[in-house]
Design an enzyme around this catalytic site. Sequence first.
Site, PDB file in Angstrom:
ATOM      1  N   GLY A 181       0.834  -1.204   0.000  1.00  0.00           N
ATOM      2  CA  GLY A 181       0.000   0.000   0.000  1.00  0.00           C
ATOM      3  C   GLY A 181       0.868   1.252   0.000  1.00  0.00           C
ATOM      4  N   PHE A 182       0.218   2.381   0.170  1.00  0.00           N
ATOM      5  CA  PHE A 182       0.911   3.676   0.153  1.00  0.00           C
ATOM      6  C   PHE A 182       1.951   3.748   1.289  1.00  0.00           C
ATOM      7  CE2 PHE A 182       0.096   8.068   2.109  1.00  0.00           C
ATOM      8  CZ  PHE A 182       1.195   8.648   1.495  1.00  0.00           C
TER       9      PHE A 182
ATOM     10  N   THR B 135      -6.514  -3.042  -1.682  1.00  0.00           N
ATOM     11  CA  THR B 135      -6.405  -1.618  -2.062  1.00  0.00           C
ATOM     12  C   THR B 135      -4.966  -1.268  -2.436  1.00  0.00           C
ATOM     13  OG1 THR B 135      -6.049  -0.935   0.239  1.00  0.00           O
ATOM     14  CG2 THR B 135      -8.305  -0.872  -0.571  1.00  0.00           C
TER      15      THR B 135
ATOM     16  N   TYR C 181       1.220 -18.757   9.059  1.00  0.00           N
ATOM     17  CA  TYR C 181       2.293 -19.500   9.755  1.00  0.00           C
ATOM     18  C   TYR C 181       3.579 -19.303   8.966  1.00  0.00           C
ATOM     19  CZ  TYR C 181      -1.845 -21.559  11.799  1.00  0.00           C
ATOM     20  OH  TYR C 181      -3.058 -21.710  12.423  1.00  0.00           O
TER      21      TYR C 181
ATOM     22  N   LEU D 226       0.021  -2.874   9.128  1.00  0.00           N
ATOM     23  CA  LEU D 226      -0.585  -1.717   8.453  1.00  0.00           C
ATOM     24  C   LEU D 226      -1.784  -2.106   7.597  1.00  0.00           C
ATOM     25  CD1 LEU D 226       2.330  -0.606   9.189  1.00  0.00           C
ATOM     26  CD2 LEU D 226       2.129   0.825   7.177  1.00  0.00           C
TER      27      LEU D 226
ATOM     28  N   ASN E 222      -4.933 -12.163  14.401  1.00  0.00           N
ATOM     29  CA  ASN E 222      -3.980 -13.119  13.802  1.00  0.00           C
ATOM     30  C   ASN E 222      -2.546 -12.614  13.892  1.00  0.00           C
ATOM     31  OD1 ASN E 222      -5.861 -15.030  13.056  1.00  0.00           O
ATOM     32  ND2 ASN E 222      -6.258 -14.074  11.069  1.00  0.00           N
TER      33      ASN E 222
ATOM     34  N   TYR F  67     -14.697   1.749   9.977  1.00  0.00           N
ATOM     35  CA  TYR F  67     -13.248   1.988  10.048  1.00  0.00           C
ATOM     36  C   TYR F  67     -12.853   2.396  11.465  1.00  0.00           C
ATOM     37  CZ  TYR F  67      -8.700   4.127   8.803  1.00  0.00           C
ATOM     38  OH  TYR F  67      -7.368   4.464   8.721  1.00  0.00           O
TER      39      TYR F  67
ATOM     40  N   ARG G 295      -9.203  10.582  -1.109  1.00  0.00           N
ATOM     41  CA  ARG G 295      -8.695  11.431  -0.027  1.00  0.00           C
ATOM     42  C   ARG G 295      -8.442  12.821  -0.590  1.00  0.00           C
ATOM     43  NH1 ARG G 295      -4.959   7.045   3.288  1.00  0.00           N
ATOM     44  NH2 ARG G 295      -4.635   6.013   1.308  1.00  0.00           N
TER      45      ARG G 295
HETATM   46  N1  LIG Z   1      -2.533   7.340   4.892  1.00  0.00           N
HETATM   47  C1  LIG Z   1      -3.088   7.911   5.930  1.00  0.00           C
HETATM   48  O1  LIG Z   1      -3.278   9.147   5.949  1.00  0.00           O
HETATM   49  C2  LIG Z   1      -3.480   7.097   7.144  1.00  0.00           C
HETATM   50  C3  LIG Z   1      -4.042   7.765   8.231  1.00  0.00           C
HETATM   51  C4  LIG Z   1      -4.381   7.032   9.363  1.00  0.00           C
HETATM   52  C5  LIG Z   1      -4.147   5.668   9.412  1.00  0.00           C
HETATM   53  N2  LIG Z   1      -3.591   5.041   8.355  1.00  0.00           N
HETATM   54  C6  LIG Z   1      -3.402   3.585   8.447  1.00  0.00           C
HETATM   55  O2  LIG Z   1      -2.181   3.198   7.836  1.00  0.00           O
HETATM   56  C7  LIG Z   1      -2.327   1.942   7.184  1.00  0.00           C
HETATM   57  C8  LIG Z   1      -1.901   2.055   5.730  1.00  0.00           C
HETATM   58  O3  LIG Z   1      -2.736   2.987   5.065  1.00  0.00           O
HETATM   59  P1  LIG Z   1      -2.446   3.460   3.567  1.00  0.00           P
HETATM   60  O4  LIG Z   1      -2.801   4.886   3.488  1.00  0.00           O
HETATM   61  O5  LIG Z   1      -1.102   3.027   3.159  1.00  0.00           O
HETATM   62  O6  LIG Z   1      -3.589   2.648   2.784  1.00  0.00           O
HETATM   63  P2  LIG Z   1      -3.462   1.672   1.524  1.00  0.00           P
HETATM   64  O7  LIG Z   1      -4.857   1.287   1.156  1.00  0.00           O
HETATM   65  O8  LIG Z   1      -2.609   2.268   0.477  1.00  0.00           O
HETATM   66  O9  LIG Z   1      -2.696   0.426   2.138  1.00  0.00           O
HETATM   67  C9  LIG Z   1      -3.320  -0.582   2.867  1.00  0.00           C
HETATM   68  C10 LIG Z   1      -2.767  -1.921   2.400  1.00  0.00           C
HETATM   69  O10 LIG Z   1      -3.339  -2.977   3.184  1.00  0.00           O
HETATM   70  C11 LIG Z   1      -3.654  -4.052   2.312  1.00  0.00           C
HETATM   71  N3  LIG Z   1      -4.701  -4.861   2.942  1.00  0.00           N
HETATM   72  C12 LIG Z   1      -5.950  -4.482   3.295  1.00  0.00           C
HETATM   73  N4  LIG Z   1      -6.627  -5.512   3.837  1.00  0.00           N
HETATM   74  C13 LIG Z   1      -5.768  -6.572   3.849  1.00  0.00           C
HETATM   75  C14 LIG Z   1      -5.862  -7.908   4.288  1.00  0.00           C
HETATM   76  N5  LIG Z   1      -7.002  -8.398   4.816  1.00  0.00           N
HETATM   77  N6  LIG Z   1      -4.776  -8.717   4.162  1.00  0.00           N
HETATM   78  C15 LIG Z   1      -3.632  -8.258   3.624  1.00  0.00           C
HETATM   79  N7  LIG Z   1      -3.479  -6.991   3.177  1.00  0.00           N
HETATM   80  C16 LIG Z   1      -4.538  -6.165   3.290  1.00  0.00           C
HETATM   81  C17 LIG Z   1      -4.102  -3.369   1.031  1.00  0.00           C
HETATM   82  O11 LIG Z   1      -4.090  -4.209  -0.105  1.00  0.00           O
HETATM   83  C18 LIG Z   1      -3.114  -2.226   0.941  1.00  0.00           C
HETATM   84  O12 LIG Z   1      -1.948  -2.595   0.234  1.00  0.00           O
HETATM   85  C19 LIG Z   1      -3.784   1.526   7.363  1.00  0.00           C
HETATM   86  O13 LIG Z   1      -3.875   0.648   8.460  1.00  0.00           O
HETATM   87  C20 LIG Z   1      -4.487   2.827   7.673  1.00  0.00           C
HETATM   88  O14 LIG Z   1      -5.633   2.635   8.463  1.00  0.00           O
HETATM   89  C21 LIG Z   1      -3.274   5.716   7.208  1.00  0.00           C
END
Ligand SMILES: NC(=O)c1ccc[n+]([C@@H]2O[C@H](COP(=O)([O-])OP(=O)(O)OC[C@H]3O[C@@H](n4cnc5c(N)ncnc54)[C@H](O)[C@@H]3O)[C@@H](O)[C@H]2O)c1
Length: 310
Positions: A10-11, A35, A61, A72, A98, A144, A185
């Site tokens: 992810g990001f 995502t 495992y 994340l 998990n 969320y 966003r």
């Molecule tokens: N970017 C922000 O401003 C922000 C703010 C607050 C919290 N966060 C938290 O940081 C984390 C990353 O956010 P992001 O902005 O990079 O979002 P993102 O959507 O780019 O990344 C999230 C990643 O998690 C993966 N994912 C989701 N469900 C999954 C699952 N069941 N099993 C395996 N992979 C899974 C997605 O494929 C994705 O690659 C998240 O937990 C988010 O809640 C981000």
Amino acid sequence: MKALVTGGAGFLGSHLCDLLLEKGYEVLCVDNLITGDMHNIAHIKSDKFSYMRHDVTKPLYLDETIDFLFHLASPASPIDYLELPIQTLKVGALGTHNMLGLAKEHRARFLLASTSEVYGDPLVNPQSEEYWGNVNPIGPRGVYDEAKRYAEAITMAYHRYHGVNTRVVRIFNTYGPRMRLNDGRVVPNFIGQALRGEDITVYGDGSQTRSFCYVSDEIEGIYRLMMSDYSLPVNIGNPEECTILEFAKIILHITGSSSKIVFKPLPVDDPKQRRPDIKKAMKLLGWKPEFSLEKGLKETIKYFKGILES
Ligand SMILES: NC(=O)c1ccc[n+]([C@@H]2O[C@H](COP(=O)([O-])OP(=O)(O)OC[C@H]3O[C@@H](n4cnc5c(N)ncnc54)[C@H](O)[C@@H]3O)[C@@H](O)[C@H]2O)c1
């Protein structure tokens, strides 16, 4: 030392993988790409890096021992979690359960990526870690917010009852390269609209405030927290606050776009203000954001221009 990063494609996760590799860690990225995008990690050529496609709501495992587990994985943008409400609740609840089990088994240090959304529509400003929040559990955003509140609760339970070495970071709005242009966003929304010459859509009258942290600052804060010995939640974000209307004007100014600003109704339960109190991070981690909004936006705009031109 080996680190596992869930949501590593992810990001934020992909930038964290980059930082860990730079620091010499072996990195295992686990992601189900719900995502995320393989493009975010395609540049990584290191033989210390591996990727596993896996949904963390299912047990995992591993034969090789891990030392650090950064959790994340979760849909993070409002568009994503409104489209994926059940997956969002499951990854916050079952996924976190998990991953805590895995950390316990490996005696790994565990970090939960929580969010400023645990404060809901806050009644205090700025928000310090002691504030318990103002969340509507049954509103559309509840999937969320409550998933992350549950994730924090189970992380603290594993810490208190199983002695797992845990950290909780409350991430405030973070932006930068590798965000998706269409993820809903505000930063990619406004930049995309400005670069394409479309109207900039401000929800409500634009008086709601946000504060934006550049991605490299956020990732440095997350890393420092993992390396600290502090197990209660810590806010990591940029306390520079501006209204959404001011923010739209800044984007117009930096892009030189002649787009018009138009107003649309405010979404349900949209927080009116959002600003981190970062005293704890400054004191415990010696951390504060280094990127000004203008510098971070210039980097981000350059990235999105590249995407739109390719
Ligand atoms: N970017 C922000 O401003 C922000 C703010 C607050 C919290 N966060 C938290 O940081 C984390 C990353 O956010 P992001 O902005 O990079 O979002 P993102 O959507 O780019 O990344 C999230 C990643 O998690 C993966 N994912 C989701 N469900 C999954 C699952 N069941 N099993 C395996 N992979 C899974 C997605 O494929 C994705 O690659 C998240 O937990 C988010 O809640 C981000």
